[in-house]
Write a protein that holds these residues in place. Structure first.
Motif, PDB file in Angstrom:
ATOM      1  N   TYR A   1      -1.671   7.744  -0.766  1.00  0.00           N
ATOM      2  CA  TYR A   1      -3.119   7.787  -0.946  1.00  0.00           C
ATOM      3  C   TYR A   1      -3.867   8.090   0.347  1.00  0.00           C
TER       4      TYR A   1
ATOM      5  N   VAL B   1      -6.890   3.572  -5.300  1.00  0.00           N
ATOM      6  CA  VAL B   1      -5.469   3.515  -4.940  1.00  0.00           C
ATOM      7  C   VAL B   1      -4.773   2.571  -5.916  1.00  0.00           C
TER       8      VAL B   1
ATOM      9  N   PHE C   1      -6.253  -1.617   3.027  1.00  0.00           N
ATOM     10  CA  PHE C   1      -5.933  -0.188   3.081  1.00  0.00           C
ATOM     11  C   PHE C   1      -7.219   0.535   3.440  1.00  0.00           C
ATOM     12  N   ARG C   2      -7.276   1.119   4.625  1.00  0.00           N
ATOM     13  CA  ARG C   2      -8.533   1.759   5.011  1.00  0.00           C
ATOM     14  C   ARG C   2      -8.315   2.872   6.013  1.00  0.00           C
TER      15      ARG C   2
ATOM     16  N   HIS D   1       0.843  -1.194   0.000  1.00  0.00           N
ATOM     17  CA  HIS D   1       0.000   0.000   0.000  1.00  0.00           C
ATOM     18  C   HIS D   1       0.878   1.245   0.000  1.00  0.00           C
TER      19      HIS D   1
ATOM     20  N   SER E   1      -9.429  -5.363   0.483  1.00  0.00           N
ATOM     21  CA  SER E   1      -8.355  -4.394   0.663  1.00  0.00           C
ATOM     22  C   SER E   1      -8.071  -4.137   2.140  1.00  0.00           C
TER      23      SER E   1
ATOM     24  N   ALA F   1      -8.080   9.771   1.232  1.00  0.00           N
ATOM     25  CA  ALA F   1      -9.043   9.031   2.035  1.00  0.00           C
ATOM     26  C   ALA F   1      -9.322   9.754   3.351  1.00  0.00           C
TER      27      ALA F   1
ATOM     28  N   GLY G   1      -9.511   1.675   0.429  1.00  0.00           N
ATOM     29  CA  GLY G   1      -8.708   1.919  -0.770  1.00  0.00           C
ATOM     30  C   GLY G   1      -8.902   0.791  -1.768  1.00  0.00           C
ATOM     31  N   SER G   2      -9.408   1.133  -2.952  1.00  0.00           N
ATOM     32  CA  SER G   2      -9.685   0.099  -3.947  1.00  0.00           C
ATOM     33  C   SER G   2      -8.730   0.194  -5.120  1.00  0.00           C
ATOM     34  N   ARG G   3      -8.197  -0.947  -5.539  1.00  0.00           N
ATOM     35  CA  ARG G   3      -7.283  -0.938  -6.685  1.00  0.00           C
ATOM     36  C   ARG G   3      -8.043  -1.170  -7.993  1.00  0.00           C
TER      37      ARG G   3
ATOM     38  N   GLU H   1     -15.275   4.358  -0.997  1.00  0.00           N
ATOM     39  CA  GLU H   1     -14.017   3.857  -1.551  1.00  0.00           C
ATOM     40  C   GLU H   1     -13.261   4.978  -2.245  1.00  0.00           C
ATOM     41  N   VAL H   2     -11.956   4.878  -2.221  1.00  0.00           N
ATOM     42  CA  VAL H   2     -11.145   5.773  -3.034  1.00  0.00           C
ATOM     43  C   VAL H   2     -10.216   4.919  -3.890  1.00  0.00           C
TER      44      VAL H   2
END
Lengths: 130, 241
Positions: free
Chosen positions: B95, B194, B154-155, B91, B152, B99, B113-115, B191-192
């Motif tokens: 980013y 990433v 990543f949050r 990650h 994910s 968020a 965080g969404s890829r 979601e954002v």
């Protein structure tokens, strides 16, 4: 009386085994290796088995009540259910313990970090506020 | 706002230093807490030498338990926001700001965080992508959550999500389930986009057999979710473990 359902020899052996099992469980309780709470299911089910051994006719009643032709099959069915119940009970205990261990480990982690922070502050000769 | 970055790490001695360094550069206002989940390669010592808080678990708890330790620390120390970012370097801390802004403006309680929103970056194998699509479908079906990357790690969790996760966090493979919990507790999940990188060192802790177990376990957890006590009820005085 009709011919015995269980030969006397076998009956005595079964009684002996069950009594030994019960005494073992009681021994474990008295030496604090098994809690009364966790042993209840074992004691109750073993006593039920003992009753069925002493009065085999009770098995026939149960078998006919369940619609099972052969009493021994009723024994197998009941024994299986009984083992399943005991297993589920111990799995429940296990899950509960896993959750507790996790919580305690987390608390240890937090305390250790707190201790690290305090120690670092003391060694720095500080003691003032953060 | 006080922000804590939680970095769960298990044997990440090779990458933890660069992750922390990148956090310092990209998220300068945030405190960092590395959660060492019982590493045997000196991860904790490296992190400690970099002057971040190290939460050292005496036993291996798995990612769920480790991350929750971070949330417990965040709650105890009175942080407003907790950021969660993996210790293996996949990650990118740059980013975090986007968020974080969503949470700080009060537009979301939990940002994932969404890829898969924007092209590019590391997107895992086709098999795993199919699994992820299935999970996001299941999440929408079960609780109406609209997330494209439910696995994910990543949050960014605002105060309400932080409190929820400190009290309740699933054990193994917790990410999709924790999103469902958040949605069902009434939190706003967003979601954002990433980009993720392939991990820098070591191997991912997921292989094919585990992927199957992962999908089965998470599916069951998501199906059974409604039957469980709603986390929100815990606040009404009912103690829950």
């Amino acid at each position: 009386m009709r011919h015995p359902l269980v030969p006397l020899q076998l009956q005595l052996l079964a009684i002996g085994v069950l009594v030994a099992f019960i005494s073992w469980v009681i021994h474990l309780i008295r030496h604090h290796r098994l809690s009364v709470r966790d042993s209840l299911l074992w004691l109750l089910s073993t006593i039920a088995a003992l009753v069925a051994t002493v009065f085999p006719i009770s098995l026939q009643w149960i078998a006919s009540a369940l619609g099972i032709a052969v009493p021994s099959n009723a024994v197998f069915a009941l024994a299986f259910v009984y083992v399943l119940l005991n297993l589920l009970a111990s799995t429940i205990t296990l899950s509960g313990n896993a959750a507790r261990i996790r919580r305690i480990a987390q608390e240890c982690t937090l305390l250790r970090a707190e201790l690290d922070a305090l120690r670092a502050r003391v060694e720095r000769g500080g003691g003032g506020c953060t | 706002m006080r922000v804590l970055v939680i970095v769960p790490a298990l044997n990440e001695a090779m990458s933890i230093a660069s992750v922390i360094d990148s956090l310092r550069r990209n998220a300068p206002g945030c405190d960092v807490a590395v959660v060492d989940d019982g590493s045997t390669d000196g991860t904790a010592a490296i992190a400690a030498s970099l002057d971040v808080v190290v939460l050292r678990s005496p036993i291996n708890l798995g990612i769920g338990g480790a991350v929750q330790t971070g949330y417990l620390w965040a709650r105890e120390r009175g942080y407003d926001v907790a950021v969660q970012i993996d210790g293996d370097g996949q990650h990118e801390p740059r980013y975090i700001a986007v968020a974080l802004a969503l949470v700080e403006r009060g537009e979301a309680d939990l940002v994932v965080g969404s890829r898969f929103i924007e092209a590019g970056g590391f997107r895992s194998t086709a098999l795993r992508r199919a699994g992820i699509r299935y999970l996001s479908w299941l999440l929408r079906l079960r609780c109406g959550a609209r997330v494209t990357d439910p696995t994910s790690g990543f949050r960014v969790a605002g105060r309400r999500a932080l409190e929820l996760f400190a009290d309740h966090y699933p054990s193994d493979y917790p990410e999709p389930e924790s999103i469902a919990m958040a949605v069902r507790t009434g939190l706003r999940v967003r979601e954002v986009a990433v980009r993720m990188r392939q991990r820098e060192h070591g191997r991912s802790s997921i292989n094919v057999l585990r992927t199957v177990y992962y999908l089965a376990k998470v599916s069951m957890a998501l199906m059974l979710l409604p039957a469980r006590a709603r986390p929100a009820a815990a606040k009404d005085g009912v103690a829950s473990s």
